[in-house]
Design an enzyme around this catalytic site. Structure first.
Site, short mmCIF file in Angstrom:
data_model
loop_
_atom_site.label_atom_id
_atom_site.label_comp_id
_atom_site.label_asym_id
_atom_site.label_seq_id
_atom_site.Cartn_x
_atom_site.Cartn_y
_atom_site.Cartn_z
N ALA A 206 -4.49 28.08 -10.57
CA ALA A 206 -4.03 29.21 -9.77
C ALA A 206 -3.99 30.42 -10.70
O ALA A 206 -3.89 30.26 -11.93
CB ALA A 206 -2.64 28.92 -9.22
N GLY B 21 -4.40 24.15 -10.31
CA GLY B 21 -4.95 24.25 -8.95
C GLY B 21 -6.43 23.91 -8.91
O GLY B 21 -6.94 23.52 -7.85
N1 COA Z 1 -5.02 32.45 -14.21
C1 COA Z 1 -5.36 33.71 -14.54
N2 COA Z 1 -6.25 34.02 -15.51
C2 COA Z 1 -6.80 33.00 -16.18
C3 COA Z 1 -6.49 31.66 -15.90
C4 COA Z 1 -5.55 31.40 -14.87
N3 COA Z 1 -5.22 30.16 -14.51
N4 COA Z 1 -7.19 30.88 -16.75
C5 COA Z 1 -7.92 31.69 -17.52
N5 COA Z 1 -7.69 32.98 -17.18
C6 COA Z 1 -8.28 34.19 -17.76
C7 COA Z 1 -7.70 34.52 -19.12
O1 COA Z 1 -6.47 35.20 -18.98
C8 COA Z 1 -8.80 35.36 -19.69
O2 COA Z 1 -8.73 36.66 -19.11
P1 COA Z 1 -8.91 37.99 -20.05
O3 COA Z 1 -10.28 37.84 -20.63
O4 COA Z 1 -8.80 39.10 -19.06
O5 COA Z 1 -7.82 37.91 -21.06
C9 COA Z 1 -10.05 34.70 -19.16
O6 COA Z 1 -9.66 33.97 -18.02
C10 COA Z 1 -10.71 33.75 -20.15
O7 COA Z 1 -9.74 32.79 -20.54
P2 COA Z 1 -9.35 32.51 -22.08
O8 COA Z 1 -7.94 31.99 -22.08
O9 COA Z 1 -9.63 33.71 -22.91
O10 COA Z 1 -10.38 31.36 -22.43
P3 COA Z 1 -10.20 30.24 -23.54
O11 COA Z 1 -11.53 29.59 -23.67
O12 COA Z 1 -9.56 30.80 -24.76
O13 COA Z 1 -9.16 29.19 -22.90
C11 COA Z 1 -8.24 27.81 -21.12
C12 COA Z 1 -9.51 28.46 -21.75
C13 COA Z 1 -8.66 27.19 -19.80
C14 COA Z 1 -7.74 26.74 -22.07
C15 COA Z 1 -7.18 28.90 -20.92
O14 COA Z 1 -7.76 29.98 -20.23
C16 COA Z 1 -5.98 28.42 -20.13
O15 COA Z 1 -5.15 27.70 -20.64
N6 COA Z 1 -5.88 28.85 -18.85
C17 COA Z 1 -4.75 28.56 -18.01
C18 COA Z 1 -4.81 27.14 -17.50
C19 COA Z 1 -3.58 26.83 -16.67
O16 COA Z 1 -2.47 26.80 -17.15
N7 COA Z 1 -3.83 26.57 -15.37
C20 COA Z 1 -2.78 26.16 -14.47
C21 COA Z 1 -2.21 27.32 -13.77
S1 COA Z 1 -0.89 26.81 -12.69
#
Ligand code: COA
Length: 259
Positions: free
Chosen positions: A66, A111
């Site tokens: 999400a 999500g």
């Molecule tokens: N919601 C909103 N934005 C998200 C997102 C989410 N669930 N997951 C990734 N993004 C965004 C990041 O904020 C980033 O945006 P920006 O470039 O504007 O800063 C972009 O997507 C790329 O993500 P980034 O974190 O830079 O990539 P990464 O390769 O370093 O890490 C993950 C990848 C998947 C490990 C990391 O993005 C993450 O932990 N995301 C959240 C996962 C999560 O907790 N999901 C459950 C939500 S309830």
């Protein structure tokens, strides 16, 4: 309705729906959810759509969860509304009478994992990673994940995944029953289409009844065995059954009318 966050394409009866916010790893914001809801209205209603293939844009993510950026302003009441809405949409995906397959091409987190689990089954590319990391945010899964993950992988594994927030890779996901097959990234969509093609050569009525009967397993309003009896009986009143059985006896390929 023009879809701003989904790419849509149809070929040989298979509707490919691609969540398309690659710069945000295809995170599910309110608009993506609205558009998924709307596309499934069309899937249910349009006879030209015989199956759905759901995937994410780009090489990195299926759906990374999400959209966390929408969460800080959410209070308890709105949290309940969000979960109800997400659960309703994912339930419609799960209950769709046409096959819905997830092609998990990267991160399927929160999500995103829940969305993949609401599909009838999942294939993953070897770079896919699955997890329910909500505990990192002081949250729990709210779009059906606590229930569907438990059904798919069993209580102990589901507890560990959801309490630790740890991710599993594609091979581990296959080993625990979260995905059916693992492919190279380049072969993922074709592999899904091959399996869907096999399913589409069968009786669409029978396939729809398989979906309904299996879904009865965790539908507390239904007795699954009674549901199986009812659906099995209904099959005997269909033209598909007459065609399938006649074709077998006449040693020819069936041509199912789909009714
Ligand atoms: N919601 C909103 N934005 C998200 C997102 C989410 N669930 N997951 C990734 N993004 C965004 C990041 O904020 C980033 O945006 P920006 O470039 O504007 O800063 C972009 O997507 C790329 O993500 P980034 O974190 O830079 O990539 P990464 O390769 O370093 O890490 C993950 C990848 C998947 C490990 C990391 O993005 C993450 O932990 N995301 C959240 C996962 C999560 O907790 N999901 C459950 C939500 S309830």
């Amino acid at each position: 309705m023009n879809h701003k966050t989904l790419l849509i394409g149809i070929s040989e009866g298979i509707l490919t729906v691609t969540v398309n916010r690659p710069d945000k790893l295809n995170a599910l914001n309110g608009q993506v959810l609205e558009e998924l809801d709307h596309i499934f209205d069309i899937v249910y209603a349009d006879p030209a759509i015989r199956a759905v293939l759901l995937t994410g844009a780009g090489e990195k993510a299926f759906v990374a969860g999400a959209d966390i950026s929408e969460f800080l302003s959410v209070g308890s009441e709105r949290g309940i509304e969000l979960a109800k809405k997400g659960q309703d949409i994912f339930l419609r995906i799960e209950q769709c009478p046409k096959p819905v397959v997830a092609a998990v091409n990267g991160f399927a987190l929160g999500g995103g994992c829940e969305l993949a689990m609401s599909c009838h089954f999942r294939l993953a590319s070897d770079n896919a990673r699955f997890g329910q990391p909500e505990v990192n945010l002081g949250l729990i899964p709210g779009y059906g994940g606590t229930q569907r993950l438990t059904l798919l992988v069993g209580k102990g594994r589901a507890m560990e995944l959801m309490m630790s927030g740890n991710m599993v890779d594609a091979q581990e996901a296959k080993a625990i029953g979260l995905v059916n097959h693992v492919t190279s990234p380049g072969d993922l969509l074709d592999a899904c289409r091959r399996i869907i093609g096999t399913i589409l050569s069968k009786s669409p009525v029978a396939v729809g009844k398989v979906i309904a009967a299996v879904n009865a397993v965790d539908d507390k309003s239904k007795d699954g065995y009674a549901e199986e009896i009812r659906l099995f009986g209904e099959c005997f009143g269909t033209e598909d059954m007459k065609e399938g059985v006649s074709a077998f006896l006449e040693k020819r390929k069936p041509s199912f009318p789909g009714k």
